[in-house]
Design a protein around this motif. Structure first.
Motif, PDB file in Angstrom:
ATOM      1  N   PHE A   1      -7.992   1.553  -2.273  1.00 62.37           N
ATOM      2  CA  PHE A   1      -7.253   2.814  -2.487  1.00 62.37           C
ATOM      3  C   PHE A   1      -7.735   3.372  -3.889  1.00 62.37           C
ATOM      4  N   ASP A   2      -7.990   2.470  -4.691  1.00 61.18           N
ATOM      5  CA  ASP A   2      -8.488   3.331  -6.050  1.00 61.18           C
ATOM      6  C   ASP A   2      -9.710   3.605  -5.876  1.00 61.18           C
TER       7      ASP A   2
ATOM      8  N   GLN B   1      -4.605  -3.501   4.837  1.00 62.42           N
ATOM      9  CA  GLN B   1      -3.376  -3.625   4.963  1.00 62.42           C
ATOM     10  C   GLN B   1      -2.819  -4.091   6.412  1.00 62.42           C
TER      11      GLN B   1
ATOM     12  N   ALA C   1      -8.209   1.021   3.045  1.00 57.05           N
ATOM     13  CA  ALA C   1      -7.183   0.511   2.324  1.00 57.05           C
ATOM     14  C   ALA C   1      -6.180  -0.015   3.199  1.00 57.05           C
ATOM     15  N   ALA C   2      -5.844   1.175   4.242  1.00 57.08           N
ATOM     16  CA  ALA C   2      -4.791   0.846   5.408  1.00 57.08           C
ATOM     17  C   ALA C   2      -5.623  -0.184   6.263  1.00 57.08           C
TER      18      ALA C   2
ATOM     19  N   TYR D   1       1.970   1.719  -3.303  1.00 57.04           N
ATOM     20  CA  TYR D   1       0.936   2.290  -4.277  1.00 57.04           C
ATOM     21  C   TYR D   1       0.550   3.691  -4.130  1.00 57.04           C
ATOM     22  N   ALA D   2       0.752   4.066  -2.794  1.00 55.93           N
ATOM     23  CA  ALA D   2       0.159   5.338  -2.504  1.00 55.93           C
ATOM     24  C   ALA D   2       0.914   6.615  -3.117  1.00 55.93           C
ATOM     25  N   VAL D   3       2.345   6.236  -3.461  1.00 55.31           N
ATOM     26  CA  VAL D   3       3.122   7.142  -4.110  1.00 55.31           C
ATOM     27  C   VAL D   3       3.278   6.719  -5.507  1.00 55.31           C
TER      28      VAL D   3
ATOM     29  N   LEU E   1      -5.691  -2.804  -2.710  1.00 55.80           N
ATOM     30  CA  LEU E   1      -5.207  -1.710  -3.880  1.00 55.80           C
ATOM     31  C   LEU E   1      -6.807  -1.318  -4.489  1.00 55.80           C
TER      32      LEU E   1
ATOM     33  N   LEU F   1       0.994  -1.217  -0.119  1.00 52.56           N
ATOM     34  CA  LEU F   1      -0.006  -0.170  -0.018  1.00 52.56           C
ATOM     35  C   LEU F   1       0.734   1.188  -0.123  1.00 52.56           C
ATOM     36  N   ALA F   2       2.111   1.221   0.654  1.00 56.61           N
ATOM     37  CA  ALA F   2       2.832   2.529   0.673  1.00 56.61           C
ATOM     38  C   ALA F   2       3.457   2.786  -0.537  1.00 56.61           C
TER      39      ALA F   2
ATOM     40  N   PRO G   1      -8.773   5.354   1.384  1.00 53.45           N
ATOM     41  CA  PRO G   1      -7.259   5.184   1.792  1.00 53.45           C
ATOM     42  C   PRO G   1      -7.494   4.633   3.230  1.00 53.45           C
TER      43      PRO G   1
END
Length: 304
Positions: A231-232, A243, A239-240, A205-207, A228, A202-203, A236
C-alpha cells in the motif's frame, strides 16, 4: 477542512507492524524466556517493528506480575532497541494497572497498552478517569485498547476524542468493530490507530491508521508487513490481493471459535517454533482444528 497529503507525517509511535506475541511456556507450563527471546528475534528479523507483550494473545490473565516483568526484560535483551516494546498492563483495577505501568517502565518497555476495565462495566466518565490516571502515573506513552467484545465496555468515540487531548495518550488498538466510530476519531484527533483485528489491517490503514497489532503475525510476520508495504508503495491492488490471500488463515486463527492464543500456539508448535502449551482455562486445539489451521497456513505461504 480540506486535508492534503503531507510528506512530514510523524512516524507511528510504536512502529507500523506490531505482533501481539504469544508468551512461550515450557512443557511443564513455566515461562520459557529462552523461547521468548528466539521468537522475538524471528518476528523482528521477518518484518515486525514492534512487539506487544503481555497482551490478550500473551495470556496476560494467567501470567503473574513477576512473569510479565521477566518477559519484557528478556525480550528487550534479545532484540535491543530495534523494535518498540508495547507492554500490556490493563486490569480491572486502576491501582493495579498503575503498578504494572511502573513495572513495565522499569523493565524497559517503550509504551503501555491499557485495556478498558473489564467486568465492572464502568460508565464513560469512569473509563475516562481510569485512562487519565494511568497516563498521569508514568512517563510512558499510552495506547488505549478498545475491545468491548471482551471487556463488556466500549471506549465511546466522544470519550476517545477527549482522551486524545492528554499528552501521553498517543494511540489506540482498535477492536471495536465500529468502522464509522473509528473514522470519526481519526478525522478529529491525531491518535495513531492500530488495527487490532487482522481482517481490518488494510482497510483501517487505507483511511489513515498507523498500522496493525497482529496475532496472525506470530506465524506469517513477513506477509502481514508486505500488505502495508504494498500500500505504501502505491500499489493498493497488490496490497488487497495480499490481504485476501491471508484471509483464510485469518479466519482459521481468529474466527473459528477459539482464541487467537490457542490457534497461534498450535501452529507455532507444529512449525517447530517457540510457543508451548496454553494455560488453563484455555485448552489446546484439537487435531481437526490443527489440520484446518495447517491447510490455511500452507495456502498462505505457498502463494506468498
Amino acid at each position: 477542512m480540506e486535508h492534503t497529503t503531507s510528506t512530514t507525517t510523524p512516524a507511528p509511535p510504536f512502529g507500523r507492524v506490531l505482533c501481539a506475541m504469544v508468551t512461550p511456556f515450557t512443557d511443564s507450563g513455566t515461562l520459557d524466556l529462552d523461547g521468548a527471546r528466539r521468537l522475538a528475534e524471528r518476528l523482528v528479523n521477518e518484518g515486525c517493528d514492534g512487539l506487544v507483550l503481555n497482551g490478550t494473545t500473551g495470556e496476560s490473565p494467567t501470567t503473574t506480575d513477576e512473569e510479565k516483568a521477566d518477559l519484557i526484560r528478556a525480550v528487550r535483551e534479545a532484540v535491543g532497541e530495534r523494535p518498540s516494546i508495547l507492554a500490556g498492563v490493563g486490569t480491572s483495577d486502576t491501582r493495579h494497572t498503575i503498578e504494572l505501568t511502573h513495572q513495565a517502565e522499569k523493565a524497559g518497555a517503550d509504551g503501555v497498552l491499557v485495556v478498558t476495565p473489564y467486568y465492572s462495566k464502568p460508565p464513560q466518565d469512569a473509563v475516562e478517569a481510569h485512562f487519565r490516571e494511568v497516563a498521569d502515573a508514568s512517563g510512558l506513552p499510552v495506547a488505549l485498547y478498545d475491545i468491548p467484545g471482551r471487556t463488556g465496555t466500549r471506549i465511546e468515540p466522544d470519550t476517545m476524542i477527549r482522551l486524545a487531548g492528554h499528552p501521553r495518550i498517543v494511540a489506540v488498538k482498535d477492536c471495536s468493530y465500529d468502522f464509522l466510530g473509528t473514522q470519526k476519531v481519526l478525522a478529529r484527533t491525531d491518535l495513531a490507530y492500530y488495527a487490532g483485528c487482522d481482517e481490518h489491517n488494510l482497510a483501517l490503514y487505507a483511511v489513515g491508521a498507523a498500522g496493525c497489532v497482529s496475532t496472525v503475525a506470530n506465524v506469517i510476520p513477513g506477509h502481514i508487513r508486505a500488505v502495508l508495504d504494498a500500500f505504501d508503495a502505491g500499489d493498493p491492488a497488490h496490497a488487497a490481493a495480499l490481504q485476501l490471500r491471508a484471509t483464510p488463515l485469518v479466519e482459521a486463527m481468529m474466527a473459528a471459535g477459539l482464541p487467537g492464543t490457542v490457534t497461534a500456539k498450535a501452529l507455532l508448535t507444529t512449525l517447530g517454533l517457540p510457543a508451548g502449551p496454553v494455560r488453563s482455562p484455555l485448552r489446546p486445539a484439537d487435531r481437526e482444528t490443527l489440520g484446518a489451521l495447517l491447510t490455511a497456513y500452507r495456502e498462505a505461504v505457498t502463494q506468498a
